[in-house]
Design an enzyme around this catalytic site. Structure first.
Site, mmCIF file in Angstrom:
data_model
loop_
_atom_site.group_PDB
_atom_site.id
_atom_site.type_symbol
_atom_site.label_atom_id
_atom_site.label_comp_id
_atom_site.label_asym_id
_atom_site.label_seq_id
_atom_site.Cartn_x
_atom_site.Cartn_y
_atom_site.Cartn_z
ATOM 1 C CD GLU A 1 -2.760 -1.088 2.523
ATOM 2 O OE1 GLU A 1 -3.794 -1.799 2.582
ATOM 3 O OE2 GLU A 1 -2.376 -0.345 3.464
ATOM 4 C CG HIS B 1 8.756 -0.399 2.783
ATOM 5 N ND1 HIS B 1 8.778 -1.719 3.177
ATOM 6 C CD2 HIS B 1 9.867 0.165 3.303
ATOM 7 C CE1 HIS B 1 9.859 -1.940 3.900
ATOM 8 N NE2 HIS B 1 10.530 -0.807 3.986
ATOM 9 N NE ARG C 1 7.493 -11.123 -14.767
ATOM 10 C CZ ARG C 1 6.221 -11.007 -15.128
ATOM 11 N NH1 ARG C 1 5.244 -11.650 -14.427
ATOM 12 N NH2 ARG C 1 5.877 -10.298 -16.187
HETATM 13 N N1 LIG Z 1 7.830 -6.010 1.697
HETATM 14 C C1 LIG Z 1 8.903 -6.819 1.351
HETATM 15 C C2 LIG Z 1 10.084 -6.859 2.091
HETATM 16 N N2 LIG Z 1 10.218 -6.079 3.208
HETATM 17 C C3 LIG Z 1 11.260 -6.281 4.189
HETATM 18 C C4 LIG Z 1 12.603 -5.651 3.795
HETATM 19 O O1 LIG Z 1 13.229 -6.387 2.733
HETATM 20 C C5 LIG Z 1 13.559 -5.649 4.990
HETATM 21 O O2 LIG Z 1 13.770 -6.977 5.421
HETATM 22 C C6 LIG Z 1 13.019 -4.817 6.143
HETATM 23 O O3 LIG Z 1 12.711 -3.513 5.667
HETATM 24 C C7 LIG Z 1 14.033 -4.722 7.293
HETATM 25 O O4 LIG Z 1 15.246 -4.171 6.839
HETATM 26 N N3 LIG Z 1 11.098 -7.639 1.724
HETATM 27 C C8 LIG Z 1 10.994 -8.443 0.606
HETATM 28 O O5 LIG Z 1 11.943 -9.184 0.265
HETATM 29 N N4 LIG Z 1 9.848 -8.430 -0.127
HETATM 30 C C9 LIG Z 1 8.789 -7.636 0.202
HETATM 31 O O6 LIG Z 1 7.737 -7.651 -0.502
HETATM 32 C C1 LIG Z 2 7.572 -4.018 -0.470
HETATM 33 C C2 LIG Z 2 7.026 -3.869 0.891
HETATM 34 O O1 LIG Z 2 7.706 -3.555 1.852
HETATM 35 C C3 LIG Z 2 5.552 -3.930 0.988
HETATM 36 O O2 LIG Z 2 5.137 -5.211 0.547
HETATM 37 C C4 LIG Z 2 5.061 -3.702 2.411
HETATM 38 O O3 LIG Z 2 3.689 -3.484 2.275
HETATM 39 P P1 LIG Z 2 3.094 -2.032 2.614
HETATM 40 O O4 LIG Z 2 3.677 -1.037 1.602
HETATM 41 O O5 LIG Z 2 1.583 -2.197 2.438
HETATM 42 O O6 LIG Z 2 3.484 -1.699 4.035
#
Ligand SMILES: Nc1c(NC[C@H](O)[C@H](O)[C@H](O)CO)[nH]c(=O)[nH]c1=O
Ligand SMILES: CC(=O)[C@@H](O)COP(=O)(O)O
Length: 164
Positions: free
Chosen positions: A94, A97, A136
């Site tokens: 959402e 990030h 993928r």
């Molecule tokens: N949202 C996703 C994440 N989030 C976690 C970050 O990669 C990281 O571990 C955290 O921010 C702490 O440093 N990671 C993914 O690999 N895929 C996602 O969709």
């Molecule tokens: C890529 C991410 O960190 C994401 O999936 C986390 O979800 P959100 O952006 O809804 O907090």
């Protein structure tokens, strides 16, 4: 060429060198494990298919794709390797990030490759949704893990050629 026009597991139009004698590190993000485990299986099996020894493949999990950079750096700092494969799956949520992680990992692994003068492969899916990732990671578009492994073999072979 967009992935939907090129199968990630089709290497019929290229020559893949032997992986025999090369040492590979693999760092795998635990986030979206059902996807990253499939990427890992593809990469591991591809390395073996082209001659890598099981004892020459060093695999380590990291919490998320953001930590792939640190994982690759630690592997190259502490082990003699010919290439490192980074496997992850970042799926848009959402918030923004997603953008920060994808950008950080892409730049991070590139910087590690330069730091150690070693191939560090960006085997990270960055998708809008789960279905694109499934497609993928062994689905209709092939497996990004296969592509990452073949890329690692090719780059390790190039490095060896240039050393000789
Ligand atoms: N949202 C996703 C994440 N989030 C976690 C970050 O990669 C990281 O571990 C955290 O921010 C702490 O440093 N990671 C993914 O690999 N895929 C996602 O969709
Ligand atoms: C890529 C991410 O960190 C994401 O999936 C986390 O979800 P959100 O952006 O809804 O907090």
């Amino acid at each position: 060429m967009a992935t939907h026009l090129k199968n990630l597991s089709d290497f019929s139009n290229t020559t893949v060198p032997s992986a025999a004698g090369f040492r590979f590190g693999i760092v795998v993000a635990e986030w979206n494990a059902e996807i990253t485990n499939a990427l890992y299986l593809g990469a591991y099996q591809s390395l073996l298919k082209y001659g890598a020894a099981e004892g020459d493949i060093f695999t380590h999990p990291v919490p998320g794709s953001f930590e792939l950079t640190s994982g690759a750096d630690l592997l190259l700092k502490h082990k003699e390797l010919d290439a490192v494969i980074c496997l992850g799956c970042v799926i848009q949520g959402e918030t923004r990030h997603f953008d920060f992680i994808c950008d950080a990992v892409a730049h991070g692994v590139s910087n590690v490759a330069i730091k150690y003068a070693k191939p560090v492969i960006f085997g990270v899916l960055t998708t809008d949704n789960q279905q694109q990732a499934i497609d993928r990671a062994g689905g209709k578009h092939g497996n990004k893990g296969d592509e990452a492994a073949i890329t690692a073999i090719k780059m390790a072979d190039l490095a060896r050629q240039l050393q000789d």
